[in-house]
Scaffold this motif. Structure first.
Motif, PDB file in Angstrom:
ATOM      1  N   ARG A  86     -13.002   4.131   0.601  1.00  0.00           N
ATOM      2  CA  ARG A  86     -13.878   2.954   0.629  1.00  0.00           C
ATOM      3  C   ARG A  86     -13.871   2.247   1.976  1.00  0.00           C
ATOM      4  O   ARG A  86     -14.289   1.115   2.086  1.00  0.00           O
ATOM      5  N   GLY A  87     -13.363   2.901   2.996  1.00  0.00           N
ATOM      6  CA  GLY A  87     -13.474   2.354   4.342  1.00  0.00           C
ATOM      7  C   GLY A  87     -12.226   1.761   4.947  1.00  0.00           C
ATOM      8  O   GLY A  87     -12.250   1.295   6.092  1.00  0.00           O
ATOM      9  N   PHE A  88     -11.124   1.751   4.221  1.00  0.00           N
ATOM     10  CA  PHE A  88      -9.869   1.282   4.803  1.00  0.00           C
ATOM     11  C   PHE A  88      -9.260   2.384   5.659  1.00  0.00           C
ATOM     12  O   PHE A  88      -9.514   3.569   5.446  1.00  0.00           O
ATOM     13  N   THR A  89      -8.433   1.989   6.605  1.00  0.00           N
ATOM     14  CA  THR A  89      -7.646   2.927   7.403  1.00  0.00           C
ATOM     15  C   THR A  89      -6.192   2.776   6.985  1.00  0.00           C
ATOM     16  O   THR A  89      -5.704   1.651   6.832  1.00  0.00           O
ATOM     17  N   LEU A  90      -5.503   3.894   6.789  1.00  0.00           N
ATOM     18  CA  LEU A  90      -4.080   3.858   6.506  1.00  0.00           C
ATOM     19  C   LEU A  90      -3.358   3.586   7.822  1.00  0.00           C
ATOM     20  O   LEU A  90      -3.440   4.371   8.767  1.00  0.00           O
ATOM     21  N   MET A  91      -2.687   2.445   7.887  1.00  0.00           N
ATOM     22  CA  MET A  91      -1.953   2.072   9.094  1.00  0.00           C
ATOM     23  C   MET A  91      -0.585   2.757   9.095  1.00  0.00           C
ATOM     24  O   MET A  91      -0.045   3.076   8.041  1.00  0.00           O
ATOM     25  N   PHE A  92      -0.047   2.949  10.271  1.00  0.00           N
ATOM     26  CA  PHE A  92       1.300   3.530  10.424  1.00  0.00           C
ATOM     27  C   PHE A  92       1.414   4.846   9.635  1.00  0.00           C
ATOM     28  O   PHE A  92       2.428   5.129   8.996  1.00  0.00           O
ATOM     29  N   ALA A  93       0.353   5.652   9.686  1.00  0.00           N
ATOM     30  CA  ALA A  93       0.267   6.873   8.877  1.00  0.00           C
ATOM     31  C   ALA A  93       1.457   7.807   9.103  1.00  0.00           C
ATOM     32  O   ALA A  93       1.920   8.459   8.166  1.00  0.00           O
ATOM     33  N   GLU A  94       1.956   7.856  10.329  1.00  0.00           N
ATOM     34  CA  GLU A  94       3.067   8.757  10.628  1.00  0.00           C
ATOM     35  C   GLU A  94       4.361   8.330   9.942  1.00  0.00           C
ATOM     36  O   GLU A  94       5.281   9.134   9.798  1.00  0.00           O
ATOM     37  N   LEU A  95       4.419   7.075   9.482  1.00  0.00           N
ATOM     38  CA  LEU A  95       5.616   6.561   8.812  1.00  0.00           C
ATOM     39  C   LEU A  95       5.406   6.349   7.311  1.00  0.00           C
ATOM     40  O   LEU A  95       6.341   5.964   6.602  1.00  0.00           O
ATOM     41  N   HIS A  96       4.199   6.588   6.844  1.00  0.00           N
ATOM     42  CA  HIS A  96       3.854   6.344   5.438  1.00  0.00           C
ATOM     43  C   HIS A  96       4.666   7.257   4.528  1.00  0.00           C
ATOM     44  O   HIS A  96       4.819   8.429   4.828  1.00  0.00           O
ATOM     45  N   ALA A  99       6.842   2.855   6.132  1.00  0.00           N
ATOM     46  CA  ALA A  99       6.634   2.137   7.396  1.00  0.00           C
ATOM     47  C   ALA A  99       7.413   0.830   7.434  1.00  0.00           C
ATOM     48  O   ALA A  99       7.748   0.336   8.511  1.00  0.00           O
ATOM     49  N   GLY A 100       7.733   0.282   6.277  1.00  0.00           N
ATOM     50  CA  GLY A 100       8.525  -0.954   6.210  1.00  0.00           C
ATOM     51  C   GLY A 100      10.021  -0.693   6.194  1.00  0.00           C
ATOM     52  O   GLY A 100      10.810  -1.625   6.039  1.00  0.00           O
ATOM     53  N   PRO A 102      13.247   2.635   5.341  1.00  0.00           N
ATOM     54  CA  PRO A 102      13.529   3.764   4.458  1.00  0.00           C
ATOM     55  C   PRO A 102      13.617   3.394   2.976  1.00  0.00           C
ATOM     56  O   PRO A 102      13.405   4.240   2.118  1.00  0.00           O
ATOM     57  N   ASP A 103      13.914   2.139   2.679  1.00  0.00           N
ATOM     58  CA  ASP A 103      14.043   1.714   1.286  1.00  0.00           C
ATOM     59  C   ASP A 103      12.837   0.912   0.796  1.00  0.00           C
ATOM     60  O   ASP A 103      12.914   0.270  -0.256  1.00  0.00           O
ATOM     61  N   HIS A 104      11.756   0.947   1.558  1.00  0.00           N
ATOM     62  CA  HIS A 104      10.558   0.157   1.219  1.00  0.00           C
ATOM     63  C   HIS A 104       9.370   1.098   1.062  1.00  0.00           C
ATOM     64  O   HIS A 104       8.950   1.736   2.026  1.00  0.00           O
ATOM     65  N   TYR A 105       8.855   1.193  -0.163  1.00  0.00           N
ATOM     66  CA  TYR A 105       7.732   2.094  -0.450  1.00  0.00           C
ATOM     67  C   TYR A 105       6.453   1.271  -0.511  1.00  0.00           C
ATOM     68  O   TYR A 105       6.278   0.439  -1.409  1.00  0.00           O
ATOM     69  N   ALA A 106       5.562   1.496   0.457  1.00  0.00           N
ATOM     70  CA  ALA A 106       4.328   0.720   0.509  1.00  0.00           C
ATOM     71  C   ALA A 106       3.268   1.466   1.307  1.00  0.00           C
ATOM     72  O   ALA A 106       3.568   2.337   2.121  1.00  0.00           O
ATOM     73  N   ALA A 107       2.022   1.081   1.067  1.00  0.00           N
ATOM     74  CA  ALA A 107       0.890   1.547   1.869  1.00  0.00           C
ATOM     75  C   ALA A 107       0.348   0.345   2.616  1.00  0.00           C
ATOM     76  O   ALA A 107       0.113  -0.711   2.021  1.00  0.00           O
ATOM     77  N   TYR A 108       0.166   0.491   3.911  1.00  0.00           N
ATOM     78  CA  TYR A 108      -0.408  -0.553   4.748  1.00  0.00           C
ATOM     79  C   TYR A 108      -1.826  -0.114   5.091  1.00  0.00           C
ATOM     80  O   TYR A 108      -2.016   0.955   5.681  1.00  0.00           O
ATOM     81  N   LEU A 109      -2.792  -0.922   4.719  1.00  0.00           N
ATOM     82  CA  LEU A 109      -4.199  -0.565   4.874  1.00  0.00           C
ATOM     83  C   LEU A 109      -4.925  -1.648   5.659  1.00  0.00           C
ATOM     84  O   LEU A 109      -4.610  -2.829   5.530  1.00  0.00           O
ATOM     85  N   GLN A 110      -5.929  -1.234   6.442  1.00  0.00           N
ATOM     86  CA  GLN A 110      -6.723  -2.201   7.196  1.00  0.00           C
ATOM     87  C   GLN A 110      -8.190  -1.873   7.002  1.00  0.00           C
ATOM     88  O   GLN A 110      -8.593  -0.707   7.098  1.00  0.00           O
ATOM     89  N   ASN A 111      -9.001  -2.918   6.713  1.00  0.00           N
ATOM     90  CA  ASN A 111     -10.437  -2.669   6.582  1.00  0.00           C
ATOM     91  C   ASN A 111     -11.109  -2.796   7.943  1.00  0.00           C
ATOM     92  O   ASN A 111     -10.472  -3.136   8.943  1.00  0.00           O
ATOM     93  N   ALA A 112     -12.406  -2.505   8.001  1.00  0.00           N
ATOM     94  CA  ALA A 112     -13.143  -2.492   9.268  1.00  0.00           C
ATOM     95  C   ALA A 112     -13.182  -3.860   9.935  1.00  0.00           C
ATOM     96  O   ALA A 112     -13.392  -3.955  11.143  1.00  0.00           O
ATOM     97  N   ASP A 113     -12.967  -4.927   9.168  1.00  0.00           N
ATOM     98  CA  ASP A 113     -12.981  -6.277   9.732  1.00  0.00           C
ATOM     99  C   ASP A 113     -11.614  -6.715  10.251  1.00  0.00           C
ATOM    100  O   ASP A 113     -11.451  -7.837  10.708  1.00  0.00           O
TER     101      ASP A 113
END
Length: 128
Positions: A86-96, A99-100, A102-113
Motif C-alpha cells: 500500500r505504499g509504505f517502505t520498510l525502513m532498516f530492511a537489513e536489520l528487520h 532493528a530496535g 536483538p530482543d525487540h521484534y518490530a517492523a518500521y515503516l514509512q509512508n511517502a509523506d
C-alpha cells in the motif's frame, strides 16, 4: 493525537488503513479530515491551508513516529507486507525485524509523506 498532513487522501490511504488494520474504527469524517477511535484514545488526520510544507520530517523536533502493539510476530509480518503493498517502505530492511535490537521484534515503516509507523510484536518494549 492530531496529525496534520499535506495530502489527506494519501494519509488516509496509508495511515488510515494501518489504523483500521490495528483495530481503530473510523469515527468521523469531514472535508478536511477524519478520526479513528481506539479503546480510549483517538487519532485524527487533518489537512488545512495552514499546514506548512509537503513532507513530514521525523528527525525535526516534534513527532518522530507512532508505535503500535501489533500482535504476534506473524501478525507484524503480515501487516508489514500489506503495508509495503500500500505504499509504505520498510525502513532498516537489513536489520528487520530486529532493528530496535536483538530482543525487540518490530517492523518500521514509512509512508511517502515521511510518517513512520512502528509495529511492535506483543510483549516488546521499544528501544528506538
Amino acid at each position: 493525537m492530531e496529525i496534520w498532513v499535506a495530502d489527506l487522501e494519501q494519509a488516509t490511504t496509508t495511515l488510515g488503513w494501518i489504523f483500521e488494520s490495528l483495530g481503530y474504527v473510523r469515527a468521523e469524517e469531514w472535508s478536511g479530515g477524519a478520526s479513528w477511535q481506539g479503546t480510549g484514545e483517538y487519532l485524527v488526520l487533518e489537512s488545512s491551508s495552514e499546514v506548512l510544507g509537503t513532507v513530514h520530517e521525523r528527525r525535526r523536533p516534534g513527532l518522530n513516529h507512532l508505535a503500535f502493539c501489533a500482535g504476534t510476530p506473524e501478525n507484524v509480518e503480515a501487516l508489514a507486507r500489506a503495508s509495503v503493498e500500500r505504499g509504505f517502505t520498510l525502513m532498516f530492511a537489513e536489520l528487520h525485524p530486529h532493528a530496535g535490537g536483538p530482543d525487540h521484534y518490530a517492523a518500521y515503516l514509512q509512508n511517502a509523506d515521511g510518517f513512520e509507523i512502528e509495529l511492535v510484536a506483543d510483549g516488546e518494549v521499544s528501544r528506538r
